[in-house]
Write a protein that holds these residues in place. Structure first.
Motif, PDB file in Angstrom:
ATOM      1  N   LYS A 340      46.920  29.133  96.446  1.00  0.00           N
ATOM      2  CA  LYS A 340      46.144  30.100  96.034  1.00  0.00           C
ATOM      3  C   LYS A 340      47.253  31.012  95.012  1.00  0.00           C
ATOM      4  CE  LYS A 340      42.671  30.231  99.396  1.00  0.00           C
ATOM      5  NZ  LYS A 340      42.418  30.795 100.915  1.00  0.00           N
ATOM      6  N   PRO A 341      48.481  31.130  95.375  1.00  0.00           N
ATOM      7  CA  PRO A 341      49.037  31.941  94.470  1.00  0.00           C
ATOM      8  C   PRO A 341      49.067  31.291  93.031  1.00  0.00           C
ATOM      9  CG  PRO A 341      50.299  31.788  96.326  1.00  0.00           C
ATOM     10  CD  PRO A 341      48.970  30.985  96.499  1.00  0.00           C
ATOM     11  N   VAL A 342      48.951  30.163  92.910  1.00  0.00           N
ATOM     12  CA  VAL A 342      48.954  29.472  91.622  1.00  0.00           C
ATOM     13  C   VAL A 342      47.860  29.928  90.836  1.00  0.00           C
ATOM     14  CG1 VAL A 342      48.650  27.029  90.284  1.00  0.00           C
ATOM     15  CG2 VAL A 342      50.405  27.225  92.584  1.00  0.00           C
ATOM     16  N   VAL A 343      46.566  29.933  91.551  1.00  0.00           N
ATOM     17  CA  VAL A 343      45.288  30.377  90.814  1.00  0.00           C
ATOM     18  C   VAL A 343      45.510  32.002  90.531  1.00  0.00           C
ATOM     19  CG1 VAL A 343      42.853  30.815  91.158  1.00  0.00           C
ATOM     20  CG2 VAL A 343      43.996  28.793  92.087  1.00  0.00           C
ATOM     21  N   GLY A 344      46.285  32.657  91.225  1.00  0.00           N
ATOM     22  CA  GLY A 344      46.327  34.182  90.819  1.00  0.00           C
ATOM     23  C   GLY A 344      47.075  34.043  89.867  1.00  0.00           C
ATOM     24  N   LEU A 345      48.395  33.473  89.854  1.00  0.00           N
ATOM     25  CA  LEU A 345      49.236  33.750  88.741  1.00  0.00           C
ATOM     26  C   LEU A 345      48.646  33.190  87.129  1.00  0.00           C
ATOM     27  CD1 LEU A 345      51.882  34.517  87.519  1.00  0.00           C
ATOM     28  CD2 LEU A 345      52.815  32.215  87.973  1.00  0.00           C
ATOM     29  N   ALA A 346      47.768  31.934  87.260  1.00  0.00           N
ATOM     30  CA  ALA A 346      47.026  31.630  86.158  1.00  0.00           C
ATOM     31  C   ALA A 346      46.086  32.667  85.675  1.00  0.00           C
ATOM     32  CB  ALA A 346      46.319  30.259  86.254  1.00  0.00           C
ATOM     33  N   ALA A 347      45.429  33.332  86.555  1.00  0.00           N
ATOM     34  CA  ALA A 347      44.505  34.549  86.240  1.00  0.00           C
ATOM     35  C   ALA A 347      45.073  35.835  85.587  1.00  0.00           C
ATOM     36  CB  ALA A 347      43.562  35.057  87.573  1.00  0.00           C
ATOM     37  N   LEU A 348      46.639  36.035  86.148  1.00  0.00           N
ATOM     38  CA  LEU A 348      47.352  37.039  85.776  1.00  0.00           C
ATOM     39  C   LEU A 348      47.691  36.902  84.320  1.00  0.00           C
ATOM     40  CD1 LEU A 348      49.261  38.212  88.749  1.00  0.00           C
ATOM     41  CD2 LEU A 348      47.475  39.484  87.980  1.00  0.00           C
ATOM     42  N   LYS A 349      48.020  35.802  83.858  1.00  0.00           N
ATOM     43  CA  LYS A 349      48.469  35.320  82.591  1.00  0.00           C
ATOM     44  C   LYS A 349      47.528  35.593  81.565  1.00  0.00           C
ATOM     45  CE  LYS A 349      50.918  31.747  79.902  1.00  0.00           C
ATOM     46  NZ  LYS A 349      51.280  30.378  80.035  1.00  0.00           N
ATOM     47  N   ARG A 350      46.298  35.276  82.203  1.00  0.00           N
ATOM     48  CA  ARG A 350      45.185  35.610  81.164  1.00  0.00           C
ATOM     49  C   ARG A 350      44.391  36.912  81.062  1.00  0.00           C
ATOM     50  NH1 ARG A 350      46.669  31.191  82.483  1.00  0.00           N
ATOM     51  NH2 ARG A 350      46.552  29.087  81.025  1.00  0.00           N
ATOM     52  N   GLY A 351      45.153  37.695  81.856  1.00  0.00           N
ATOM     53  CA  GLY A 351      44.700  39.400  81.680  1.00  0.00           C
ATOM     54  C   GLY A 351      43.953  39.694  82.789  1.00  0.00           C
ATOM     55  N   ALA A 397      38.931  31.017  89.482  1.00  0.00           N
ATOM     56  CA  ALA A 397      39.006  29.803  89.005  1.00  0.00           C
ATOM     57  C   ALA A 397      37.964  29.393  88.330  1.00  0.00           C
ATOM     58  CB  ALA A 397      39.190  28.860  90.404  1.00  0.00           C
ATOM     59  N   VAL A 398      36.576  29.633  88.687  1.00  0.00           N
ATOM     60  CA  VAL A 398      35.506  29.120  87.942  1.00  0.00           C
ATOM     61  C   VAL A 398      35.499  30.117  86.647  1.00  0.00           C
ATOM     62  CG1 VAL A 398      32.723  29.510  87.827  1.00  0.00           C
ATOM     63  CG2 VAL A 398      34.157  28.804  89.970  1.00  0.00           C
ATOM     64  N   GLU A 399      35.867  31.373  86.685  1.00  0.00           N
ATOM     65  CA  GLU A 399      36.082  31.975  85.351  1.00  0.00           C
ATOM     66  C   GLU A 399      36.956  31.275  84.249  1.00  0.00           C
ATOM     67  OE1 GLU A 399      35.302  36.422  87.258  1.00  0.00           O
ATOM     68  OE2 GLU A 399      37.171  35.801  86.356  1.00  0.00           O
ATOM     69  N   MET A 400      37.985  30.788  84.826  1.00  0.00           N
ATOM     70  CA  MET A 400      39.379  30.188  83.994  1.00  0.00           C
ATOM     71  C   MET A 400      38.906  28.867  83.665  1.00  0.00           C
ATOM     72  SD  MET A 400      42.714  31.672  85.599  1.00  0.00           S
ATOM     73  CE  MET A 400      42.326  31.083  87.227  1.00  0.00           C
ATOM     74  N   GLY A 401      38.362  27.828  84.636  1.00  0.00           N
ATOM     75  CA  GLY A 401      38.295  26.393  84.326  1.00  0.00           C
ATOM     76  C   GLY A 401      39.777  25.929  84.959  1.00  0.00           C
ATOM     77  N   GLY A 450      31.081  22.236  90.188  1.00  0.00           N
ATOM     78  CA  GLY A 450      31.159  22.120  91.581  1.00  0.00           C
ATOM     79  C   GLY A 450      32.618  21.724  92.249  1.00  0.00           C
ATOM     80  N   GLU A 451      33.499  21.108  91.196  1.00  0.00           N
ATOM     81  CA  GLU A 451      34.963  20.638  91.635  1.00  0.00           C
ATOM     82  C   GLU A 451      35.790  21.992  91.629  1.00  0.00           C
ATOM     83  OE1 GLU A 451      35.994  16.687  89.994  1.00  0.00           O
ATOM     84  OE2 GLU A 451      34.303  17.248  88.379  1.00  0.00           O
ATOM     85  N   THR A 452      35.446  22.845  90.722  1.00  0.00           N
ATOM     86  CA  THR A 452      36.483  23.999  90.477  1.00  0.00           C
ATOM     87  C   THR A 452      36.592  24.927  91.844  1.00  0.00           C
ATOM     88  OG1 THR A 452      35.793  23.911  88.225  1.00  0.00           O
ATOM     89  CG2 THR A 452      36.980  25.918  89.164  1.00  0.00           C
ATOM     90  N   PRO A 453      35.550  25.140  92.617  1.00  0.00           N
ATOM     91  CA  PRO A 453      35.809  25.978  93.801  1.00  0.00           C
ATOM     92  C   PRO A 453      36.863  25.366  94.726  1.00  0.00           C
ATOM     93  CG  PRO A 453      33.512  25.998  93.150  1.00  0.00           C
ATOM     94  CD  PRO A 453      34.257  24.972  92.451  1.00  0.00           C
ATOM     95  N   SER A 454      36.801  24.009  94.813  1.00  0.00           N
ATOM     96  CA  SER A 454      37.572  23.289  95.865  1.00  0.00           C
ATOM     97  C   SER A 454      39.032  23.220  95.501  1.00  0.00           C
ATOM     98  CB  SER A 454      37.122  21.975  96.020  1.00  0.00           C
ATOM     99  OG  SER A 454      36.025  21.757  96.716  1.00  0.00           O
ATOM    100  N   TYR A 455      39.083  23.176  94.014  1.00  0.00           N
ATOM    101  CA  TYR A 455      40.371  23.134  93.275  1.00  0.00           C
ATOM    102  C   TYR A 455      41.001  24.368  93.653  1.00  0.00           C
ATOM    103  CZ  TYR A 455      43.716  22.056  89.410  1.00  0.00           C
ATOM    104  OH  TYR A 455      44.681  21.610  88.556  1.00  0.00           O
ATOM    105  N   ALA A 456      40.338  25.514  93.519  1.00  0.00           N
ATOM    106  CA  ALA A 456      40.984  26.933  93.779  1.00  0.00           C
ATOM    107  C   ALA A 456      41.641  27.134  94.987  1.00  0.00           C
ATOM    108  CB  ALA A 456      39.761  27.882  93.562  1.00  0.00           C
ATOM    109  N   ILE A 457      41.110  26.238  96.115  1.00  0.00           N
ATOM    110  CA  ILE A 457      41.678  26.721  97.421  1.00  0.00           C
ATOM    111  C   ILE A 457      42.740  25.331  97.774  1.00  0.00           C
ATOM    112  CG2 ILE A 457      39.957  28.156  98.034  1.00  0.00           C
ATOM    113  CD1 ILE A 457      38.530  25.758  99.666  1.00  0.00           C
TER     114      ILE A 457
END
Length: 669
Positions: A340-351, A397-401, A450-457
């Motif tokens: 989950k911190p990976v997803v968080g950092l990806a989102a932070l990088k994108r504003g 994750a769904v917002e970013m892809g 539908g693959e993205t929510p599972s990827y996010a966690i």
């Protein structure tokens, strides 16, 4: 009228002439033969005397190779973790035995256990080069060694001597990372010839061993050394009658190899896993040194030095927890919520603002419902990491892809193979749209929403190994540099210098700090890892992230709890670093099919390993002592019953094993 016989003197003259001619011819031929013989003898005695003298000497003396002592492998503090020990052995030389079967019968009276291996012994003896001794039994006791020597005169072709055998004093603690040595096989010889090279003669020596796995294999040529030889005088049958000491050459020992590992931390990691399967890695976040790299259950590599019995190997191979597999670099698992911190950092990088709040109502809906661990209400990023909220990270994750997530995951070390000096690493899988195009599900190559929510966690196609998780944690803890792992410290006294400059992480350190603050909250009151992550070291605290990864799909009405078979239980993960205010060490723990949450199964194991690393650091230990923390608490706590799920982590827990124990298979009789 009578007639008188006539006398013809011409016949006598003819016979005499013929005799003289034959005498002249024979005499000439004899003279030519004597002349030729004289010339040849002169040539042999005068012209070629030195050449034939050399050939005669070579026929009289043989040069027999002597395998060199293998180089030692040591930990960072000079503790020997792979060395050599003296070993008594009994040898048979086929060409010096009148009857091999009779010799083995007599030998069986002295060493009864050789009768069980009779067929294998005969095969090895017949396959050996002429006059080459073949070990019938190694590691003889003193009584057996003395008995064989006593009866040696009555056993033609049998001799007993002492050589050096590879020895692993910590048995299973280093089995996977160091590996083991084994006999040279026909496949090894053929592989060398397939490369267009000719095998060294040393490889045909029956007592020689080569590295088969781990460091032993990767640095085999450095560890081998250079063969020596004994110049011995032999009789017409090739038997040794004397040794030419002056013509012998001593063997050159192999190079010593020093690793970055710490034996105390490594041993503790094996202890705390007990019977569980999984892996643990400890890294220095400042320079990338790997302090521990343990895969469990382990095995005793000493079994393989002389040749592991077939039934024992089969038991190791067939045990469902796979003791022969290195789960640190060769085993890959879904990372679960540690991702989950990976997803968080990806989102932070994108504003995305870390203060943005997302409301969790217990589930995320995208075509179907994706459950959360609870109803968390409105959370910001720090709170979402603390509570491990699925809804929060699924939303981002769904917002970013997937591509944005995959980019950050690779920046932090996931999906990578690192140059640490040993082979066998699996890169795992960090999926993105390109990967899905190359690996379509329904033939169209599309990444479905539908693959993205599972990827996010940390689920779905995503897989990582324990080494990657440790690198990922070290980079978060460092906050600025893309730390790379290092395992080999020096070879033959020559330092293998660490990477002078690590590349910068492509992220603002202030953004990484947000993730660290969330991980600090995980091990604080109310965090998912609080219960079992308290170090008990006064001001020195640990930050981390829990994770649970499904090992199978759960259908309606299926059970996730403790009643399932081992292979159907979830994997448990925990990543951590300490101290939180000045990170020095990162740890990753994977408990395969642990059946509990990462905070219950992974966190207490990470805690115990981290304690040893911190207490061995002089600066950190001094800081703890100066804080007035009770000195009696500075020793590593005993291993606890990690199945406990209630109550805070005790400062001192109940009994622990007496030492690291490798897996010992129960071999059918």
């Amino acid at each position: 009228m009578s007639s008188e016989p006539s006398i013809f003197f011409s016949d006598v003259n003819e016979r005499q002439g013929s005799f003289l001619r034959r005498t002249f011819i024979v005499g000439g031929l004899t003279a030519l033969g004597v002349t030729a013989l004289t010339v040849r003898l002169a040539q042999l005695q005068l012209v070629q005397a030195q050449e034939y003298s050399t050939l005669a000497s070579q026929n009289q003396f043989n040069f027999r190779l002597v395998p060199p002592p293998r180089g030692r492998i040591l930990d960072r503090n000079g503790v020997v973790i792979a060395g050599n020990r003296p070993s008594f052995r009994v040898l048979v030389i086929r060409d010096e035995t009148k009857d091999l079967d009779q010799t083995l019968d007599l030998l069986g009276r002295l060493l009864p256990d050789t009768l069980d291996r009779r067929r294998a012994i005969i095969r090895d003896v017949n396959a050996a080069p002429r006059f080459s001794p073949v070990a019938v039994k190694s590691d003889l006791s003193w009584e057996e060694f003395a008995k064989v020597n006593m009866y040696a005169p009555e056993l033609p072709g049998v001799m007993a001597d002492m050589n050096e055998a590879r020895y692993y004093p910590f048995t299973g603690a280093f089995a996977h990372v160091i590996g083991y040595v084994a006999k040279v096989s026909d496949r090894d010889i053929q592989a060398i010839r397939d490369r267009g090279a000719e095998p060294e003669q040393m490889l045909f020596n029956p007592g020689f061993r080569i590295g088969r796995t781990g460091v032993e294999k990767a640095l085999d040529l450095d560890l081998r050394g250079q063969a020596g030889g004994n110049r011995v005088e032999v009789d017409a049958r090739g038997r040794v009658v004397a040794e030419d000491v002056g013509g012998s050459r001593p063997a050159a020992p192999g190079k010593d190899v020093v690793l970055t590992l710490d034996a105390d931390i490594q041993n503790r990691a094996l202890e705390v896993f007990g019977e569980e399967a999984g892996g643990c890695v400890v890294m220095d976040v400042r320079n990338g040194d790997i302090l521990a790299m343990v895969s469990t259950p382990s095995f005793d590599p000493n079994l393989f030095v002389s040749g592991v019995p077939t039934r024992t190997y089969a038991a190791l191979r067939d045990y469902e927890r796979r003791p022969l597999t290195d789960k640190v670099i060769d085993g890959t698992f879904a990372p679960g919520s540690t991702f989950k911190p990976v997803v968080g950092l990806a989102a932070l990088k994108r504003g995305v603002s870390p203060d943005r709040r997302i409301v969790c109502t217990g589930g995320y809906y995208l075509g179907r419902r994706f459950a959360c661990l609870g109803r968390h209400g409105a959370l910001d990023m720090r709170g979402a990491i603390k509570a491990s909220c699925n809804v929060y990270f699924m939303t981002l994750a769904v917002e970013m892809g997937p591509d944005a997530i995959a980019e950050t995951a690779r920046d932090l070390g996931l999906g990578q193979v690192f140059d640490i000096g040993i082979d066998g690493q699996k890169p795992g899988l960090v999926p993105d749209r390109q990967w899905r195009r190359e690996n379509p599900v329904r033939g169209d190559g599309k990444w479905y929403p539908g693959e993205t929510p599972s990827y996010a966690i940390g689920q779905g196609a995503l897989t990582v190994n324990a080494l990657q998780l440790a690198v990922y944690t070290a980079r978060l803890a460092n906050g600025q540099k893309a730390v790379m792992p290092r395992l080999i410290k020096s070879i033959g006294g020559v330092d293998q210098a660490p990477r002078a400059v690590f590349a910068d992480l492509p992220y603002d350190p202030e953004l990484v700090k947000v993730l660290r603050e969330g991980m600090e909250a995980v091990t604080d009151v109310g965090g998912t890892g609080f219960r079992n992550s308290q170090l008990g070291l006064g001001p020195v605290r640990m930050a981390g992230k829990t994770g649970t990864a499904q090992a199978r799909n759960y259908g309606a009405g299926s059970r996730k709890g403790t009643g399932r078979p081992w292979r159907e239980k979830d994997h448990n993960l925990f990543i951590a670093y300490a101290p939180i205010d000045n990170p020095r060490y990162a740890v990753s723990v994977i408990v395969q099919h642990g059946g509990m949450g990462g905070g219950t199964a992974g966190a207490p194991r990470a805690r115990e390993v981290m304690r040893v690393a911190l207490l061995k650091d002089p600066e950190i230990r001094a800081r703890i002592e100066q804080s007035g923390f009770a000195e009696t608490s500075l020793e590593p706590a005993p291993a606890e019953d990690f199945a406990a799920t209630e109550g805070p982590a005790p400062t001192v827990a109940p009994d622990m094993p007496s030492g690291p124990q490798p897996y010992v298979p129960e071999v059918p009789q």
